[in-house]
Design an enzyme around this catalytic site. Structure first.
Site, short mmCIF file in Angstrom:
data_model
loop_
_atom_site.label_atom_id
_atom_site.label_comp_id
_atom_site.label_asym_id
_atom_site.label_seq_id
_atom_site.Cartn_x
_atom_site.Cartn_y
_atom_site.Cartn_z
N CYS A 138 6.80 14.97 4.02
CA CYS A 138 7.66 13.78 4.03
C CYS A 138 6.85 12.50 4.09
CB CYS A 138 8.67 13.85 5.17
SG CYS A 138 7.89 13.77 6.79
N ARG A 185 14.25 8.36 9.41
CA ARG A 185 13.52 7.62 10.46
C ARG A 185 14.56 6.89 11.30
NH1 ARG A 185 9.76 6.55 5.95
NH2 ARG A 185 7.67 7.22 6.55
N ARG A 210 -4.03 3.17 9.47
CA ARG A 210 -3.24 3.18 8.23
C ARG A 210 -2.81 1.79 7.78
NH1 ARG A 210 2.25 6.38 10.03
NH2 ARG A 210 3.36 5.17 8.49
N ASP A 217 0.31 9.60 8.74
CA ASP A 217 -0.46 9.67 9.98
C ASP A 217 -1.55 10.73 9.90
OD1 ASP A 217 0.42 7.68 11.82
OD2 ASP A 217 2.36 8.68 11.84
N HIS A 229 14.11 -9.23 7.75
CA HIS A 229 15.51 -8.95 7.46
C HIS A 229 16.01 -9.55 6.17
CE1 HIS A 229 16.39 -7.32 11.61
NE2 HIS A 229 16.44 -6.38 10.71
C1 PEP Z 1 3.99 10.13 8.28
O1 PEP Z 1 3.27 9.83 9.24
O2 PEP Z 1 3.57 10.59 7.21
C2 PEP Z 1 5.44 9.92 8.36
C3 PEP Z 1 6.24 10.39 7.41
O3 PEP Z 1 5.94 9.21 9.39
P1 PEP Z 1 5.79 7.63 9.56
O4 PEP Z 1 5.30 7.05 8.26
O5 PEP Z 1 7.15 7.15 9.93
O6 PEP Z 1 4.80 7.52 10.68
MG MG Z 2 4.10 9.48 11.18
#
Ligand code: PEP
Ligand code: MG
Length: 584
Positions: free
Chosen positions: A512, A307, A475, A465, A190
């Site tokens: 995205c 998000r 990741r 993902d 934070h």
């Molecule tokens: C993704 O997985 O590319 C995505 C945009 O969602 P997040 O990074 O929130 O999992």
């Molecule tokens: Mg994702």
């Protein structure tokens, strides 16, 4: 001069004197006789309530100074002070171990914080710091000295600390706060979030910072001077007594950053159109309504990914429909007339929350995550969808479901949305039209796209993902760096397949994931036929400039060849060459 490296947490360069903020340790706990246990538990309950009251007042102060999202951090802390899990565990320690209220609350918070840290999630580890902060506040109330010791800052300085409790970070005098350097902490702590919201440069996780500064201070003292600190919130570098060359480099970087920021703002109104006339729509990824203003200023034509997890984390109960509506409406208003894409809650598995209990899982990323939670808690999604439909009465709203694997998941999502819409209809509550789409982040969802694309309005590629699930590579694991480049030909193949399926079904497609904000990778995406890219606000100017300097025909040819390359390295080299040409 000495240089150290940490994690860049808030953009910008700061140089000047520093002040060490070492909050007093919380009061020491003790022991009680068994006969005192119930009285001690009651005393603890009163102190927790008093601490919650303090935190609500702090929330109000921060919110009314124009930072409602940061204020919400303290509302969340107030909820932690009242959290039954903390109270139950503390009472157990009082009754069973004979600890007094101070020892019990600090011990219980420590235990719960360890559990959060053990989950290996950065966001939850940051919440562990909040919990410790809350327990220290309760302990201070129990010891009869409720006020935290706010450091005096008579002159402008960079604040240095091991870690900074959010409540302390919020009370620092902002006008004299040049920057923030923390030995601990992460980008999602934070203190880092506050620094970004306030536009103060910050570097966190700087190992060895305090010892290095103590040594430098001792040396400087002998020379009759005060040591100087410089931090680079973009590279994560920290310099103690920077030499002339470094000071000059930082000064010119700061000047260049200022110039780039002004140029980014000046160019914000320009369309991201290639030299041969193909227009790409640039959208923003946001996590809180407070990020909307900057994204709009930098020219985002809507939100491609909102998000919503931040609304749900750090609380004892889920946000109400009205609370969600309020957050969504703020974003919709900021971006009108452009669309805002709300992503349904993506938690579970690796991001458990107290009011959504999930069995421990061996592979949380492959577990009960995101929309998969609907099997056990459909009402959480229906409430979120109701808030989205209500927000749609005030502007263009889209909703997308994360972690869709196939047509059955897509059908589940559409049913939940219909339940929300029909419920509002039956209740006579105003609502609008919502475009429903899915995130494409599991390879199977792309491989069987034809089986359900006809029933949805859009798809959005979550390349973060998608890469993880395509290459079987966690990741968050830094040891697997070589696999982390989204320009891998396998990923490009899935993007190409998505484009073809979207064209067949006549639906909109966007990206995205982080890939969209990487100016080199963005050229590959456009070359593959993606014309909607959503990214964090800071990436908008560079992606816009790169696209404006490039030819679609060249990108398309390079993308076709990239699909046959053997590695991400080869693909990246190809598009880096194109990008260099674009910026020349
Ligand atoms: C993704 O997985 O590319 C995505 C945009 O969602 P997040 O990074 O929130 O999992
Ligand atoms: Mg994702």
């Amino acid at each position: 001069m000495q240089s150290l490296t940490g994690t860049a947490a808030s953009s910008g360069i700061a140089r000047g004197p520093w002040i060490l903020v070492a909050p007093e340790p919380p009061p020491a706990g003790g022991r009680i006789d068994p006969g005192q246990a119930e009285g001690e538990i009651a005393r603890l309950a009163a102190a927790a309530e008093a601490a919650a009251g303090d935190l609500e007042r702090l929330a109000e102060r921060v919110s009314s100074s124009g930072h409602p999202d940061e204020g919400a951090i303290f509302d969340a802390q107030a909820a932690m002070a009242r959290d039954p899990a903390l109270a139950t565990l503390s009472a157990e320690r009082i009754r069973e171990r004979g600890e007094d209220a101070i020892a019990a609350t600090l011990g219980a918070a420590g235990e719960l914080a360890d559990q959060l840290r053990a989950l290996g999630d950065e966001l939850l580890a940051a919440r562990a710091a909040d919990l410790i902060d809350v327990a220290a506040r309760v302990a201070r109330h129990l010891a009869g000295r409720p006020e935290a010791d706010v450091p005096r800052m008579d002159e402008a300085a960079i604040v240095v600390a091991h870690d900074l409790a959010p409540s302390l970070a919020a009370t620092l005098p902002r006008q004299r706060l040049l920057g923030l350097a923390l030995e601990a902490g992460s980008k999602t702590a934070h203190a880092a979030i506050l620094a970004r919201a306030y536009g103060i440069p910050a570097v966190v996780g700087v190992a060895g910072l305090l010892v290095a500064l103590a040594d430098a201070a001792a040396g400087a003292h002998l020379e009759g001077r005060a040591p100087v600190l410089a931090i680079d919130g973009d590279s994560g570098e920290v310099f103690i007594d920077p030499d002339v060359a470094v000071a000059e480099r930082l000064a010119s970087r700061a000047a260049a950053a200022d110039a780039a920021a002004s140029r980014g703002l000046a160019e914000a109104a320009l369309p991201a159109v290639t030299r041969d006339g193909v227009e790409v729509v640039l959208l923003a990824n946001i996590g809180t309504p407070d990020e909307a203003a900057r994204s709009v200023a930098l020219g985002a034509r809507g939100v491609g990914l909102f998000r919503t997890e931040f609304l749900f984390l750090e609380r004892a109960t889920p946000p109400s429909e009205d609370e969600q509506l309020d957050a969504y409406r703020r974003v919709v208003a900021a971006f009108a007339p452009h669309p805002v894409t709300i992503r349904l809650l993506d938690v579970g598995g690796d991001k458990p929350i107290p009011y959504l209990p999930i069995e421990p899982e061996a592979n949380p990323f492959l577990g009960v995550r995101a929309l998969r939670l609907a099997a056990v808690r459909p009402e959480v999604f229906v409430t979120q969808l109701r808030a989205a439909y209500r927000a749609a009465a005030h502007g263009q709203v889209k909703v997308m479901a994360p972690m869709i694997a196939d047509a059955t998941d897509a059908a589940t999502f559409l049913e939940l949305a219909e339940r929300a819409r029909a419920g509002l209809e039956a209740d006579g509550i105003a609502h609008g039209e919502v475009a429903l789409g899915v995130m494409l982040e599991i390879p199977s969802a792309i491989l069987v796209a034809d089986s359900y694309f006809g029933r949805i309005a859009f798809g959005s590629l979550g390349t973060n993902d998608l890469l993880q699930y395509t290459l079987a590579v966690d990741r968050g694991n830094p040891q697997l760096e070589r696999y982390q480049d989204s320009l891998h030909p396998a990923l490009l193949g899935l993007v190409a397949r998505s484009v073809e399926a979207a064209e067949r079904a006549g639906i909109e497609l966007s990206v995205c994931g982080e890939m969209a904000g990487d100016a080199t990778a963005a050229l590959a995406l456009v070359g593959l036929g993606i014309t909607r890219l959503s990214m964090s606000a800071g990436s908008l100017p560079e992606v816009r400039r790169t696209i404006r300097g490039s030819d679609f025909a060249e990108m398309r040819m390079a993308a076709g060849e990239a699909l046959r390359e053997p590695s991400a390295v080869a693909v990246r080299a190809r598009f880096e060459a194109l990008r260099a040409g674009a910026l020349a």
